[in-house]
Design an enzyme around this catalytic site. Sequence first.
Site, PDB file in Angstrom:
ATOM      1  N   GLY A   1      -4.401  -9.256  -6.984  1.00  0.00           N
ATOM      2  CA  GLY A   1      -5.907  -9.158  -6.381  1.00  0.00           C
ATOM      3  C   GLY A   1      -5.919  -9.276  -4.905  1.00  0.00           C
ATOM      4  CG  LEU A   2      -2.185  -9.344  -3.388  1.00  0.00           C
ATOM      5  CD1 LEU A   2      -0.743  -8.944  -3.042  1.00  0.00           C
ATOM      6  CD2 LEU A   2      -2.214 -10.859  -2.610  1.00  0.00           C
ATOM      7  CB  SER A   3      -6.500  -4.473  -1.850  1.00  0.00           C
ATOM      8  OG  SER A   3      -6.815  -3.775  -1.088  1.00  0.00           O
TER       9      SER A   3
ATOM     10  CG  ASN B   1      -8.640  -1.489  -4.445  1.00  0.00           C
ATOM     11  OD1 ASN B   1      -9.310  -1.336  -5.608  1.00  0.00           O
ATOM     12  ND2 ASN B   1      -7.474  -0.945  -4.208  1.00  0.00           N
TER      13      ASN B   1
ATOM     14  CB  ALA C   1      -9.729  -1.157  -9.208  1.00  0.00           C
TER      15      ALA C   1
ATOM     16  CG  ASN D   1      -2.128   3.615   1.393  1.00  0.00           C
ATOM     17  OD1 ASN D   1      -2.348   3.629   0.225  1.00  0.00           O
ATOM     18  ND2 ASN D   1      -3.241   4.096   2.267  1.00  0.00           N
TER      19      ASN D   1
ATOM     20  CG  HIS E   1      -0.704  -6.942   0.178  1.00  0.00           C
ATOM     21  ND1 HIS E   1      -1.956  -7.038   0.482  1.00  0.00           N
ATOM     22  CD2 HIS E   1      -0.665  -5.850  -0.737  1.00  0.00           C
ATOM     23  CE1 HIS E   1      -2.566  -5.981   0.087  1.00  0.00           C
ATOM     24  NE2 HIS E   1      -1.953  -5.348  -0.782  1.00  0.00           N
TER      25      HIS E   1
ATOM     26  CD  GLU F   1      -4.941   1.269   5.820  1.00  0.00           C
ATOM     27  OE1 GLU F   1      -4.769   1.291   4.330  1.00  0.00           O
ATOM     28  OE2 GLU F   1      -4.761   0.223   6.581  1.00  0.00           O
TER      29      GLU F   1
ATOM     30  CG  HIS G   1      -7.442   4.091   1.676  1.00  0.00           C
ATOM     31  ND1 HIS G   1      -6.537   3.430   0.948  1.00  0.00           N
ATOM     32  CD2 HIS G   1      -7.493   3.355   3.019  1.00  0.00           C
ATOM     33  CE1 HIS G   1      -5.908   2.730   1.581  1.00  0.00           C
ATOM     34  NE2 HIS G   1      -6.304   2.505   2.829  1.00  0.00           N
TER      35      HIS G   1
ATOM     36  CG  ASP H   1      -7.186   8.123  -0.840  1.00  0.00           C
ATOM     37  OD1 ASP H   1      -7.744   7.279  -1.010  1.00  0.00           O
ATOM     38  OD2 ASP H   1      -5.687   8.169  -0.928  1.00  0.00           O
TER      39      ASP H   1
ATOM     40  CB  CYS I   1      -3.223   5.824  -4.446  1.00  0.00           C
ATOM     41  SG  CYS I   1      -5.030   5.420  -4.238  1.00  0.00           S
TER      42      CYS I   1
END
Length: 448
Positions: free
Chosen positions: A20-22, A25, A27, A110, A137, A174, A250, A252, A371
């Site tokens: 869950g670092l982003s 985002n 999801a 990326n 990260h 990115e 992003h 995309d 991605c």
Amino acid sequence: MKSYEVNFDGLVGPTHNYGGLSYGNVASQSNSQQSSNPREAALQGLAKMKALMEMGFQQGVLAPQERPDVAALRRLGFAGSDAQVIERAAKDAMPLLVASCSASSMWVANAATVSPSADTADGRVHFTAANLNCKYHRSIEHPTTSRVLGAMFADQKHFAHHAALPAVAQFGDEGAANHTRFCRDYGQAGVEFFVFGRSAFDTRYPAPQKYPARQTLEASLAVARLHGLSNDGVVYAQQNPSVIDQGVFHNDVIAVGNGEVLFYHEDAFLETDKMLAELQAKLGKCGGNFQSICVPRSQVTVEDAVRSYLFNSQLLSRADGSMLLIVPEECRGNERVWQYLQSLTSSGGLIREVKVFDLKQSMQNGGGPACLRLRVALNQTELAAVNPGVIMTAPLYGTLTQWVDRHYRDRLSENDLADPQLLLECRTALDELTQILKLGAVYPFQIN
């Protein structure tokens, strides 16, 4: 001379986990702390690579990174043996250990921005590794990314490599997630399309209010200069800040392009009409006929697009001129999105077929088909100069699936990241992988 668009897919690493670092985002954050299945994730990605290869597309593999990144933890003050570094980080700063274990390098869209030789001033294919400095990260990836790309595209006669841009907010980059290219033919000059979320220095450009805009205009301009692109072959566009605030971290996630076609959501950009006119005019000068497919918000909402990853798809050109859209299973699970896709392919338009892939492990962590791949346009001579060990073949697919089965765990939770044995497993696997892919020494543990 024949030219190709080669998709180099990221091989999912042994530490694939849901940290869950982003932030931004949806999801990634919504599945935080769930147990992951690294083996299944890697096999799902390999299955997609094999399928595209069997369909006749040129397909390659891009290796994952060493994780946990013990060197990064040492730079943050953790000392002792590798096992002690991991133990102390787990005890005192678990979020830093989780970040150092991220397998996010699997999303190689990326990894870098790539400009083909037909567009560049010196006639070489140019690569600039993305600094990804918006997220810690991901910001630790680019040194290894540069070494891996250098080992894949080593011939300096054909390939040029640039270091990542300065790792500061003003030059947040990115990579290809905010870049695409339009052309009549992959071997002919085209138009490179850079999408940015904000400007670091020009206050005329609005910025999102909730989530960060990761790509800056200044970074896009710098990459274009490094690659020797002409002004006539470049278009810059701004992402709609309101869609960034809805989870479109992003470009995309809200648009995809290939050949002469842009497939995008109605709310994707600011000043859309002006942007489309510029793309049409500049591609026309290259002999191309720019075409666009706009998905109306009345049929597919931004929320639908984010949840299904409709636009985080691969738009591929077939030999007969028709287009194929590769989408994740989640598109079929969304009634409005699937209904739209059925009407799209039955209308006899540009996109004639949709193929669905199960990429659940990647999707739950916030990355879909687009991605997972870095696109590199190459002519026959350049393709022959690529390290042959990274080009997907039936024997390589078999070797890699056996490699995954030997080295990957089928379950990984946050607590497992504190196990020093995981580092040994990862290094053993990657040392063998570099031999399989003929990369040489690219990882810190192989070099130091």
